[in-house]
Design a protein around this motif. Sequence first.
Motif, short mmCIF file in Angstrom:
data_model
loop_
_atom_site.label_atom_id
_atom_site.label_comp_id
_atom_site.label_asym_id
_atom_site.label_seq_id
_atom_site.Cartn_x
_atom_site.Cartn_y
_atom_site.Cartn_z
N ASP A 7 0.86 -1.14 0.28
CA ASP A 7 -0.28 -0.30 0.11
C ASP A 7 0.82 1.28 -0.01
O ASP A 7 0.45 2.39 -0.73
N GLN A 8 1.93 1.09 0.63
CA GLN A 8 2.97 2.37 0.77
C GLN A 8 3.55 2.58 -0.69
O GLN A 8 3.37 3.72 -0.93
N ILE A 9 3.78 1.57 -1.38
CA ILE A 9 4.39 1.64 -2.64
C ILE A 9 3.37 2.23 -3.66
O ILE A 9 3.68 3.06 -4.60
N ARG A 10 2.11 1.75 -3.47
CA ARG A 10 1.03 2.54 -4.28
C ARG A 10 1.08 3.74 -4.08
O ARG A 10 0.32 4.69 -5.02
N LEU A 11 1.20 4.07 -2.94
CA LEU A 11 1.22 5.70 -2.70
C LEU A 11 2.13 6.25 -3.45
O LEU A 11 1.79 7.73 -3.78
N LEU A 12 3.31 5.76 -3.87
CA LEU A 12 4.18 6.49 -4.93
C LEU A 12 3.42 6.64 -6.21
O LEU A 12 3.71 7.33 -6.71
N ASP A 13 2.76 5.61 -6.73
CA ASP A 13 1.87 5.63 -7.78
C ASP A 13 0.95 6.82 -7.92
O ASP A 13 0.94 7.57 -9.02
N VAL A 14 0.41 6.89 -6.72
CA VAL A 14 -0.69 8.06 -6.67
C VAL A 14 0.01 9.56 -6.46
O VAL A 14 -0.31 10.38 -7.25
N GLN A 15 1.20 9.51 -5.98
CA GLN A 15 2.00 10.68 -5.84
C GLN A 15 2.63 10.91 -7.46
O GLN A 15 2.42 12.31 -7.68
N GLU A 16 2.88 10.15 -8.23
CA GLU A 16 3.40 10.33 -9.53
C GLU A 16 2.24 10.65 -10.61
O GLU A 16 2.25 11.69 -11.21
N LEU A 17 0.95 10.20 -10.27
CA LEU A 17 -0.22 10.73 -11.03
C LEU A 17 -0.55 12.10 -10.48
O LEU A 17 -1.07 12.93 -11.32
N ASP A 18 -0.37 12.37 -9.10
CA ASP A 18 -0.65 13.69 -8.76
C ASP A 18 0.17 14.73 -9.29
O ASP A 18 -0.25 16.07 -9.78
N VAL A 19 1.47 14.57 -9.32
CA VAL A 19 2.59 15.17 -10.00
C VAL A 19 2.32 15.35 -11.53
O VAL A 19 2.19 16.84 -11.92
N GLU A 191 -1.04 18.53 0.42
CA GLU A 191 -1.45 20.17 0.29
C GLU A 191 -0.69 20.91 1.06
O GLU A 191 -0.22 22.09 0.94
N LYS A 192 -0.02 20.57 2.08
CA LYS A 192 0.96 21.33 2.96
C LYS A 192 2.30 21.50 2.38
O LYS A 192 2.86 22.52 2.52
N GLU A 193 2.81 20.37 1.73
CA GLU A 193 4.06 20.52 1.32
C GLU A 193 4.48 20.61 -0.27
O GLU A 193 5.02 19.95 -0.87
N GLY A 194 3.38 21.57 -0.78
CA GLY A 194 3.75 21.90 -2.11
C GLY A 194 3.35 20.82 -3.09
O GLY A 194 4.06 20.51 -4.14
N GLY A 195 2.53 19.98 -2.91
CA GLY A 195 2.10 19.07 -4.00
C GLY A 195 2.78 17.72 -3.65
O GLY A 195 2.42 16.57 -4.43
N VAL A 196 3.57 17.52 -2.76
CA VAL A 196 4.27 16.30 -2.42
C VAL A 196 4.16 15.70 -1.07
O VAL A 196 4.48 16.31 -0.14
#
Length: 247
Positions: A7-19, A191-196
Amino acid sequence: MNAAPADQIRLLDVQELDVRLQQLRHKKKSLPEHAEIESLTKDLAQLRDLHVAATTEESDCSREQTKAEQDVDQVRQRATRDQQRLDSGAVTSPKDLENLQREIASLAKRQGDLEDVVLEVMERRESAQERVNELSERLAAVQAKVDDATARRDQAAAQLDTEIAAVTKEREVVAGSIPADLLKLYDKLREKEGGVGAAKLFQRRCEGCRLELNITELNEVRAAAPDTVVRCENCRRILVRTAESGL
């Protein structure tokens, strides 16, 4: 907080999509056509002001010409009447004849002066009409450029909207597989850390703040259970461990 490593690794996938979404939205906001349209619109506003001024001047000249022509006509009619009186022989008194001849001469001079005024006004009106025509052509040309830039902007924006919609849908699918509490923390940090909100720990360096962890921090990360959600001590983002973390 605890969450499965997957689940934590999938969080990186979400982060990549958000970027990616952030980049697409920035690209849409920063399309070169926006600045082009803004500049052309300013030019258009200035030209419209000049066009209104030129049109007003032409209209004023038109009224002035009409008035001057009426004045010429009135003087001409009066001179014609006086000449008819003179030619009719109705005036016999030498003094009256002299006054009538003097008035006819004065009217002739007055008519000539007024005709000069008419010519001068006509020249100014013609110049104003040429200016109106010139500005009309320039307005049409700039408006065509605005229309073209607007069409290009709308087309580019529509393509980006399509891509944004596709990435958003993908993000919803991936985010839907992540525990709600972990996703909530991630969104808050993002939201707090500039999108990351989450960053990979790569070769002992946090990819969020780009700072390398010191030995104490590394030992704490090494000692943490695989399902422990680790935070970077420097930027406080979620630190996701992978086989490339260098632990």
